[in-house]
Design an enzyme around this catalytic site. Structure first.
Site, PDB file in Angstrom:
ATOM      1  N   CYS A 158      -5.454   6.164  -3.105  1.00 48.52           N
ATOM      2  CA  CYS A 158      -4.749   4.879  -3.220  1.00 48.52           C
ATOM      3  C   CYS A 158      -3.372   5.200  -3.769  1.00 48.52           C
ATOM      4  O   CYS A 158      -3.256   5.664  -4.915  1.00 48.52           O
ATOM      5  CB  CYS A 158      -5.497   3.923  -4.137  1.00 48.52           C
ATOM      6  SG  CYS A 158      -4.602   2.374  -4.469  1.00 48.52           S
ATOM      7  N   CYS A 197       0.875  -1.179   0.000  1.00 49.93           N
ATOM      8  CA  CYS A 197       0.000   0.000   0.000  1.00 49.93           C
ATOM      9  C   CYS A 197       0.905   1.220   0.000  1.00 49.93           C
ATOM     10  O   CYS A 197       1.674   1.430   0.943  1.00 49.93           O
ATOM     11  CB  CYS A 197      -0.905  -0.010   1.220  1.00 49.93           C
ATOM     12  SG  CYS A 197      -1.953   1.467   1.365  1.00 49.93           S
TER      13      CYS A 197
END
Length: 285
Positions: free
Chosen positions: A223, A81
């Site tokens: 994101c 991530c």
């Protein structure tokens, strides 16, 4: 029930529940992760991050002292991530688990390999490593009248990037459920919907706007690896002459993506802020 200490953090609105467990003594199940990340019954977050030493985790890497044990909000493990790793390093510093100065770089082990994070005065830059083009897929989502082509981008985790014509199309999307992909990827994918700014390039920096549905989470305000995928896809579509520096606007803020050579491989980096919001304790069911 077990009482655990936690910290809530975010990077451009992509938020995480973080816990310190250097020696790997904490046993948190997928059901408990879903509880912690639930915005109604738990703390609330797009993901769960456990700070654990590589030596204490079966997927650790002895090239890095710390492993980012990252889980999606639905209790499934994830490879990486981009926002989460920046927040993770900020958390390690705040907890006194590492000591770094501005300009220092620290290696973090992840399920997608080692990621080097540069610490700056006001933000963090993570080298996401190499990338590759992946399979193209048709994307169907409520709000668009027909399926659109999507370009696959692999950054250690899977992405499908779909270009839209204008802001109106972007705002009309209904992303409460996962977009339908054809062919269906075996492990799912993050799906980014992207609109170019007008003009696309100003002073050598290109700018696009993005919304995203994250695998195992839903629509998120940001994101990190998704912004990199969006920039890479648009540069690919634009062909020679496209810049290597991209500014990507997401609902939670703006991130900077840059491409650069490392030997024979092109790497991509992600720069942006990381914030810790509050600390607390909670009983695990």
């Amino acid at each position: 029930m077990a009482l655990i200490e936690f910290t809530k953090g975010h990077g451009t609105g992509n938020d995480f529940v973080l816990v310190s467990d250097p020696e790997g003594r904490l046993d948190v199940s997928p059901d408990q992760i879903r509880y912690l990340c639930d915005r109604h019954f738990g703390i609330g977050g797009d993901g769960f991050i456990r700070a654990i030493r590589s030596s204490a985790h079966p997927e650790g890497d002895d090239r890095a002292e710390w492993f980012m044990d990252y889980w999606n909000a639905d209790g499934t493990p994830a490879e990486m991530c981009g926002n989460g790793v920046r927040v993770y390093v900020h958390f390690l510093i705040a907890e006194g688990l590492i000591s770094v100065d501005p300009g220092d770089s620290i290696a973090i082990a992840t399920r997608a390999g080692i990621k080097d994070v540069l610490v700056d005065a006001n933000e963090y830059t993570v080298d996401l490593g190499g990338w590759r083009l992946a399979e193209e897929r048709l994307v169907t989502v409520p709000g668009l009248d027909v399926a659109r082509p999507g370009l696959g981008i692999d950054l250690g985790n899977p992405h499908v990037v779909c270009a839209l014509a204008h802001d109106g199309e972007l705002e009309a999307l209904e992303l409460t459920s996962a977009p339908r992909l054809d062919p269906v990827p075996a492990s799912g994918a993050n799906v980014e919907f992207v609109v170019p700014r007008e003009p696309l390039v100003t002073d050598g920096i290109a700018e696009v706007r993005m919304r995203v549905h994250e695998r195992g989470v839903g629509e998120t305000l940001s994101c990190g690896t998704g912004t990199a995928a969006a920039a890479l896809a648009f540069r690919h579509w634009g062909g020679p002459g496209m810049p290597d520096d991209w500014r990507v606007a997401v609902p939670g803020g703006t991130l900077l993506v840059s491409m650069f050579p490392v030997g024979d491989i092109e790497h991509v980096s992600l720069s942006g802020p990381a914030e810790l919001v509050y600390r607390g304790s909670i009983d695990l069911p």
